[in-house]
Design a protein around this motif. Structure first.
Motif, PDB file in Angstrom:
ATOM      1  N   ASN A 204      -9.696  -5.842   5.563  1.00  0.00           N
ATOM      2  CA  ASN A 204      -9.507  -4.546   6.422  1.00  0.00           C
ATOM      3  C   ASN A 204     -10.459  -3.319   5.862  1.00  0.00           C
ATOM      4  N   GLU A 208      -8.893  -2.004  -2.826  1.00  0.00           N
ATOM      5  CA  GLU A 208      -7.460  -2.085  -3.463  1.00  0.00           C
ATOM      6  C   GLU A 208      -6.742  -0.913  -3.752  1.00  0.00           C
ATOM      7  N   GLU A 210      -7.106   2.055  -2.069  1.00  0.00           N
ATOM      8  CA  GLU A 210      -7.061   2.535  -0.711  1.00  0.00           C
ATOM      9  C   GLU A 210      -5.976   1.773   0.126  1.00  0.00           C
ATOM     10  N   ASN A 211      -5.854   0.682  -0.058  1.00  0.00           N
ATOM     11  CA  ASN A 211      -4.589  -0.187   0.613  1.00  0.00           C
ATOM     12  C   ASN A 211      -3.350   0.091  -0.158  1.00  0.00           C
ATOM     13  N   ARG A 215       0.028   1.784   1.546  1.00  0.00           N
ATOM     14  CA  ARG A 215       1.137   0.870   1.492  1.00  0.00           C
ATOM     15  C   ARG A 215       2.362   1.972   1.002  1.00  0.00           C
ATOM     16  N   LEU A 273      -3.279  -1.800   7.634  1.00  0.00           N
ATOM     17  CA  LEU A 273      -2.747  -2.105   6.479  1.00  0.00           C
ATOM     18  C   LEU A 273      -1.918  -3.503   6.526  1.00  0.00           C
TER      19      LEU A 273
END
Length: 310
Positions: A204, A208, A210-211, A215, A273
């Motif tokens: 995406n 890691e 930023e994800n 989340r 996400l």
């Protein structure tokens, strides 16, 4: 009696170390080389110019502050030429490990005669918790100091080699390192893996960290930006970042939030996400460096943990 120089990972631990009453002078390494462009020749004019430009642009660090806090302390390090034993105090996280590599690289060039020892906190008991130096009691710190690792020439040359790779324009060379456990750096392998996961994912376009932030925003439903930052800091693995780094990351991701009081994702934020769309084209920036590599010239494949060059 040999003379000792202690080099610490930051001001808060320097204050702590002073109270331990160990022999020797103390120098604080005031940098965050895990962010922004780095050059291999630590301490050179071009090195400091590059660092100031990054800090000034991204963190509004003034020239006077940079000279007073970073360069004056560095000059003090340069002036400490008599000590034949240098003790490095660093921690397990990426922030510390990258700074540690740079310091060792500098020492290898400028203090060839000195014996270098490493005191590094991390796994200190049977729990899964990783401890910072300031997490430890005075007794634990004294024990760590007593059991410090004396670095061999092979160790210091390996640290310098990893630093050269970190500063190179291609992180794939770092990815191919597999021999960390042959040297006395217990946390360097994990730090390098953490570094590689900072490149945008194929899935995406976000890395890691930023994800994870998106989340947490969706799952924890923070009631304010302050609450959000506290949640991020309490759940970060081994990045070792402070709220200043995460504040900057939130600014970069701002288009994916409808609100920060309370924290809510946009529809696009949720789709990114879930892997339904990519943010790569929106966030691509030709001036973001991780070490010596341009962040958006590479992609990280989370399925096989490999880096791809675009």
């Amino acid at each position: 009696m040999s003379s000792v120089l202690h080099i610490t990972n930051g001001d808060s631990f320097t204050e702590r170390l002073k109270k331990l009453n160990l022999d020797g002078d103390i120098i604080t390494w005031r940098e965050m080389l895990c962010e922004g462009k780095t050059l291999t020749n630590v301490g050179s004019e071009s090195f400091w110019k590059t660092r100031f430009e990054f800090l000034n642009k991204n963190y509004k660090v003034s020239k006077s502050w940079f000279i007073e806090k970073t360069l004056k302390e560095y000059r003090s390090l340069c002036n400490h030429k008599q000590q034949d034993h240098i003790v490095l105090w660093f921690e397990y996280d990426l922030f510390c490990q990258v700074n540690m590599l740079a310091v060792i690289s500098w020492l290898l060039t400028n203090r060839k005669y000195a014996e270098i020892s490493l005191v590094c906190s991390g796994n200190e008991d049977d729990s899964n918790k990783l401890y910072s130096l300031n997490d430890l009691s005075d007794e634990q710190l004294h024990t760590l100091y007593k059991n410090k690792k004396i670095l061999s020439q092979d160790d210091t040359e390996y640290a310098d080699y990893v630093w050269q790779l970190y500063c190179s324009n291609n992180p794939i060379r770092l990815e191919n390192l597999t021999d960390f456990n042959e040297y006395q750096f217990d946390y360097l392998g994990d730090a390098v893996k953490t570094h590689l996961k900072r490149f945008p994912s194929i899935a995406n376009g976000l890395n890691e960290m930023e994800n994870t932030m998106l989340r947490l925003a969706m799952d924890e439903k923070p009631t304010s930006k302050t609450d959000f930052l506290e949640t991020i800091l309490s759940t970060q693995n081994n990045l070792g970042f402070a709220d200043t780094q995460y504040n900057r990351a939130i600014e970069r991701l701002k288009p994916l939030f409808t609100n920060l009081n309370p924290v809510k994702l946009t529809k696009k934020g949720k789709e990114i996400l879930e892997g339904k769309t990519s943010y790569y084209s929106c966030i691509q920036d030709n001036d973001v460096y991780l070490g010596g590599a341009l962040k958006y010239n590479f992609l990280y494949n989370t399925e096989n943990d490999r880096i791809l060059k675009l």
